[in-house]
Design a protein around this motif. Structure first.
Motif, mmCIF file in Angstrom:
data_model
loop_
_atom_site.group_PDB
_atom_site.id
_atom_site.type_symbol
_atom_site.label_atom_id
_atom_site.label_comp_id
_atom_site.label_asym_id
_atom_site.label_seq_id
_atom_site.Cartn_x
_atom_site.Cartn_y
_atom_site.Cartn_z
ATOM 1 N N MET A 39 -3.110 11.003 14.806
ATOM 2 C CA MET A 39 -1.862 10.594 14.155
ATOM 3 C C MET A 39 -1.440 11.677 13.173
ATOM 4 S SD MET A 39 -0.960 7.039 12.096
ATOM 5 C CE MET A 39 -1.848 7.430 10.603
ATOM 6 N N ALA A 40 -0.174 12.037 13.183
ATOM 7 C CA ALA A 40 0.341 13.040 12.260
ATOM 8 C C ALA A 40 0.315 12.497 10.835
ATOM 9 C CB ALA A 40 1.773 13.417 12.645
ATOM 10 N N THR A 41 0.244 13.401 9.855
ATOM 11 C CA THR A 41 0.262 12.986 8.448
ATOM 12 C C THR A 41 1.654 12.477 8.085
ATOM 13 O OG1 THR A 41 -1.412 14.617 7.857
ATOM 14 C CG2 THR A 41 -0.055 13.724 6.067
ATOM 15 N N PRO A 42 1.795 11.191 7.761
ATOM 16 C CA PRO A 42 3.121 10.665 7.414
ATOM 17 C C PRO A 42 3.542 11.110 6.026
ATOM 18 C CG PRO A 42 1.475 8.936 7.242
ATOM 19 C CD PRO A 42 0.762 10.144 7.773
ATOM 20 N N LYS A 43 4.837 11.323 5.867
ATOM 21 C CA LYS A 43 5.410 11.722 4.578
ATOM 22 C C LYS A 43 6.251 10.563 4.054
ATOM 23 C CE LYS A 43 7.132 15.273 6.674
ATOM 24 N NZ LYS A 43 7.859 16.509 7.019
ATOM 25 N N ILE A 44 5.874 10.058 2.894
ATOM 26 C CA ILE A 44 6.478 8.849 2.354
ATOM 27 C C ILE A 44 7.155 9.157 1.026
ATOM 28 C CG2 ILE A 44 6.115 6.443 1.697
ATOM 29 C CD1 ILE A 44 5.254 6.999 4.560
ATOM 30 N N LEU A 45 8.436 8.835 0.929
ATOM 31 C CA LEU A 45 9.161 8.904 -0.332
ATOM 32 C C LEU A 45 9.270 7.496 -0.909
ATOM 33 C CD1 LEU A 45 10.957 10.223 -2.520
ATOM 34 C CD2 LEU A 45 12.914 9.851 -0.975
ATOM 35 N N ILE A 46 8.769 7.322 -2.132
ATOM 36 C CA ILE A 46 8.938 6.064 -2.853
ATOM 37 C C ILE A 46 9.851 6.366 -4.032
ATOM 38 C CG2 ILE A 46 7.809 4.191 -4.116
ATOM 39 C CD1 ILE A 46 5.220 4.990 -2.583
ATOM 40 N N VAL A 47 11.062 5.843 -3.979
ATOM 41 C CA VAL A 47 12.031 6.094 -5.049
ATOM 42 C C VAL A 47 12.391 4.759 -5.683
ATOM 43 C CG1 VAL A 47 13.919 6.162 -3.349
ATOM 44 C CG2 VAL A 47 14.284 7.072 -5.636
ATOM 45 N N PHE A 48 12.246 4.672 -6.993
ATOM 46 C CA PHE A 48 12.394 3.395 -7.676
ATOM 47 C C PHE A 48 13.089 3.585 -9.012
ATOM 48 C CE2 PHE A 48 8.649 5.262 -9.483
ATOM 49 C CZ PHE A 48 8.640 4.860 -10.806
ATOM 50 N N TYR A 49 13.543 2.468 -9.555
ATOM 51 C CA TYR A 49 13.976 2.437 -10.948
ATOM 52 C C TYR A 49 13.161 1.356 -11.647
ATOM 53 C CZ TYR A 49 16.444 2.049 -15.285
ATOM 54 O OH TYR A 49 16.736 2.022 -16.631
ATOM 55 N N SER A 50 12.735 1.633 -12.857
ATOM 56 C CA SER A 50 11.986 0.661 -13.644
ATOM 57 C C SER A 50 12.337 0.866 -15.105
ATOM 58 C CB SER A 50 10.479 0.856 -13.428
ATOM 59 O OG SER A 50 9.725 -0.124 -14.109
ATOM 60 N N ARG A 51 12.557 -0.223 -15.833
ATOM 61 C CA ARG A 51 12.855 -0.119 -17.262
ATOM 62 C C ARG A 51 11.638 -0.438 -18.108
ATOM 63 N NH1 ARG A 51 17.703 -3.486 -20.097
ATOM 64 N NH2 ARG A 51 18.919 -2.243 -18.613
ATOM 65 N N ASN A 52 10.920 -1.513 -17.761
ATOM 66 C CA ASN A 52 9.796 -1.949 -18.581
ATOM 67 C C ASN A 52 8.446 -1.828 -17.894
ATOM 68 O OD1 ASN A 52 11.308 -2.734 -20.932
ATOM 69 N ND2 ASN A 52 12.069 -4.471 -19.744
ATOM 70 N N ARG A 69 1.206 -0.413 5.614
ATOM 71 C CA ARG A 69 1.931 -0.780 6.834
ATOM 72 C C ARG A 69 2.972 0.288 7.189
ATOM 73 N NH1 ARG A 69 3.494 -5.154 10.040
ATOM 74 N NH2 ARG A 69 5.728 -5.482 10.383
ATOM 75 N N ILE A 70 3.737 0.714 6.204
ATOM 76 C CA ILE A 70 4.783 1.690 6.478
ATOM 77 C C ILE A 70 4.184 3.059 6.780
ATOM 78 C CG2 ILE A 70 6.753 2.915 5.462
ATOM 79 C CD1 ILE A 70 7.572 0.299 4.153
ATOM 80 N N ALA A 71 3.104 3.427 6.095
ATOM 81 C CA ALA A 71 2.450 4.705 6.384
ATOM 82 C C ALA A 71 1.898 4.735 7.799
ATOM 83 C CB ALA A 71 1.338 4.967 5.373
ATOM 84 N N GLN A 72 1.305 3.628 8.220
ATOM 85 C CA GLN A 72 0.756 3.570 9.573
ATOM 86 C C GLN A 72 1.849 3.764 10.616
ATOM 87 O OE1 GLN A 72 -0.640 -0.288 11.040
ATOM 88 N NE2 GLN A 72 -2.455 0.732 11.862
ATOM 89 N N LEU A 73 2.962 3.077 10.439
ATOM 90 C CA LEU A 73 4.061 3.203 11.392
ATOM 91 C C LEU A 73 4.731 4.566 11.295
ATOM 92 C CD1 LEU A 73 5.611 -0.359 10.976
ATOM 93 C CD2 LEU A 73 4.229 0.475 12.885
ATOM 94 N N ALA A 74 4.841 5.092 10.080
ATOM 95 C CA ALA A 74 5.463 6.404 9.905
ATOM 96 C C ALA A 74 4.636 7.487 10.569
ATOM 97 C CB ALA A 74 5.638 6.708 8.422
#
Length: 207
Positions: free
Chosen positions: A1-14, A191-196
């Motif tokens: 399986m190829a190395t998956p590249k995952i972007l996690i982009v979020f906003y958080s205040r507290n 789950r998303i990394a596995q599918l990616a």
């Protein structure tokens, strides 16, 4: 399986959504993924931030930890996972501003076929977690992402989260995500990394 590249982009205040983001990243890395963890930046000035106790201080600390997301991050990724607190039943404007800024790469077709997921938090029970996550499903469809829901594909989802993505209720910022909330978030990353990893595999010329 190829190395998956995952972007996690979020906003958080507290910090609640940031804690979920870290757990999602942990789950993705456990599957061997390369992860970029990015925090969307504020859309208001210091005079507005000063009206909410701790906002400016929390923002400064998180911005030291997490870089700002760019359109190049989205192009790089095999999967994009969005994280947001709920704002009146919808996505935070800070995250939406980043998404709106993807118009150029969207127009070039550079987001088509990537995987997409979403997680979120809210201050109160029935505060809009599900409506917020579902609103981003619509955005992901327009971007051309392949939406990956969680369903009830892991035992943790019978105790926390939603079938649309990991969620948390902070009860007025008096609580932090617990073991069950973080378990769902970690599973979402896995789950998303596995599918990616599957979609990142090179296509054989004989196929």
């Amino acid at each position: 399986m190829a190395t998956p590249k995952i972007l996690i982009v979020f906003y958080s205040r507290n910090g609640s959504t940031a804690a979920l983001a870290e757990a999602v990243a942990e789950g993705a890395r456990a599957l061997g993924a390369e992860v970029r963890l990015r925090r969307a930046r504020e859309m208001v000035g210091p005079e507005v931030m000063a009206m909410a106790q701790g906002w400016a201080e929390n923002a400064a600390a998180m911005n030291e930890t997490y870089g700002a997301p760019t359109a190049d991050d989205a192009v790089w990724a095999d999967a994009i996972i969005f994280g947001t607190p709920t704002r009146f039943g919808g996505v935070a404007s800070e995250l939406k501003a980043y998404i709106d800024g993807l118009g150029g790469v969207w127009f070039q077709g550079k987001l088509n076929g990537k995987l997409g997921g979403v997680f979120g938090s809210t201050s109160s029970k029935h505060g809009g977690n599900e409506s917020t996550l579902l609103s981003i499903y619509t955005v992901m469809a327009h971007l051309g992402l392949i939406i990956v829901p969680l369903g009830y594909s892991h035992p943790a989802l019978f105790k926390a989260g939603t079938p649309y993505g990991a969620t948390f209720i902070s009860q007025g910022d008096t609580k932090k995500p617990g073991d069950e909330d973080l378990a769902v978030a970690r599973y979402q990353g896995e789950r998303i990394a596995q599918l990616a990893g599957r979609i990142a595999e090179p296509v054989s010329s004989a196929a």
